[in-house]
Design an enzyme around this catalytic site. Structure first.
Site, short mmCIF file in Angstrom:
data_model
loop_
_atom_site.label_atom_id
_atom_site.label_comp_id
_atom_site.label_asym_id
_atom_site.label_seq_id
_atom_site.Cartn_x
_atom_site.Cartn_y
_atom_site.Cartn_z
N SER A 137 0.87 -1.18 0.00
CA SER A 137 0.00 0.00 0.00
C SER A 137 0.90 1.22 0.00
O SER A 137 2.02 1.18 0.51
CB SER A 137 -0.89 0.01 1.24
N LYS A 158 1.72 -2.94 6.54
CA LYS A 158 2.18 -2.87 5.16
C LYS A 158 3.65 -2.46 5.07
O LYS A 158 4.39 -2.93 4.19
CB LYS A 158 1.30 -1.91 4.36
N TYR A 180 -2.74 -0.62 9.81
CA TYR A 180 -2.62 -0.88 8.37
C TYR A 180 -1.25 -0.41 7.87
O TYR A 180 -0.54 -1.15 7.18
CB TYR A 180 -3.74 -0.17 7.63
#
Length: 271
Positions: free
Chosen positions: A131, A148, A144
């Site tokens: 991401s 990532k 998140y």
């Protein structure tokens, strides 16, 4: 000269999801043979999807072995499975944080480890779908971004160990309309105004570029803007952070986060 996908044996994780379905369709159209892995296989389609809990140490190796057996080996692994959700960095880690670390990082680690022998035998490739938040983090989504970024660190370590025989690439999408954002939106923490939507096809294009390039690329952006953002985050991190901070302050001032309980700390400090 780019490599052909025709006849290549491909394993895709998260095959029932938004990226997984689109990627599988494109791979099949290019003549590849595909098997998917997913916790919820979904309806029958042109490529088999094996049920597998990617967070289970016991479940992943036999599932990868079954996929490789059906295909007669592996030429390409796309670690696409992922989950999102709100998780402010100022709050202690809970189940949501652990879930994202398990799925976004450790599931890819397990699957790759199980696939390495087959990929080494074929001189194949691994593509990780990370991401933009791996290099350009946003507030209120710490789990998140951390998971990532850790995924890209794992890819870097893997490349050092197996790069002589297996190509290792990381793709960095921005925001794509998919159910992965539902939990964040439900918490009143929509990324609207902070990140820009991009088409699913652009992400699939980037994955296929990584899979077919003559030399396996290290990092692959999905858009021109993405290339600029990756460069800023890597070479001018203070400037990148200042740009994010300015955007978030504008959202706070506009009241965009007034209904988000998890943003209470940021609203208090902005007063």
């Amino acid at each position: 000269m780019a490599l052909t996908l025709h006849g290549r044996r491909v394993l895709v994780t998260g095959a029932s999801g938004t990226f997984g379905r689109a990627l599988t369709a494109r791979l099949l159209a290019a003549g590849a043979r595909v098997v998917g892995l997913d916790l919820v296989p979904g309806p029958a389609g042109p490529a088999p999807i094996l049920p597998c809990d990617l967070t289970s140490d016991a479940a992943v190796p036999p599932a990868v072995a079954e996929a490789a057996g059906r295909l007669g080996g592996l030429d390409l692994l796309v670690n696409n499975a992922g989950v999102g959700g709100p998780a402010p960095a100022e709050l202690p880690p809970g189940a949501e944080v652990r879930r994202q670390l398990e799925v976004n990082l450790l599931a890819a680690w397990r699957t790759t480890a199980a696939a390495v022998p087959a990929l080494e035998a074929s001189r194949g490739r691994v593509v990780f779908v990370a991401s933009r938040m791996a290099v350009l983090p946003l507030p209120l989504a710490a789990a998140y971004g951390v998971s990532k970024r850790a995924l890209t660190a794992y890819a870097d370590a893997l490349r050092l160990e197996v790069g002589s025989h297996i190509g290792v690439s990381v793709v960095y999408p921005s925001m794509v309309a998919s159910p992965i954002h539902d939990a964040t939106a439900s918490a009143g923490l929509s990324l609207e105004g902070v990140s820009r939507y991009e088409p699913v096809d652009g992400v699939v294009d980037a994955i296929l570029r990584a899979a077919t390039a003559r030399r396996s690329p290290r990092d692959v952006a999905t858009t021109g803007r993405g290339r600029v953002e990756l460069a800023l985050a890597r070479h001018l991190p203070s400037l990148a952070a200042a740009m994010v901070t300015r955007t978030v302050r504008a959202r706070l001032a506009a009241g965009d986060l007034d209904g988000a309980e998890l943003a209470e700390g940021m609203r208090r400090r902005a007063r």
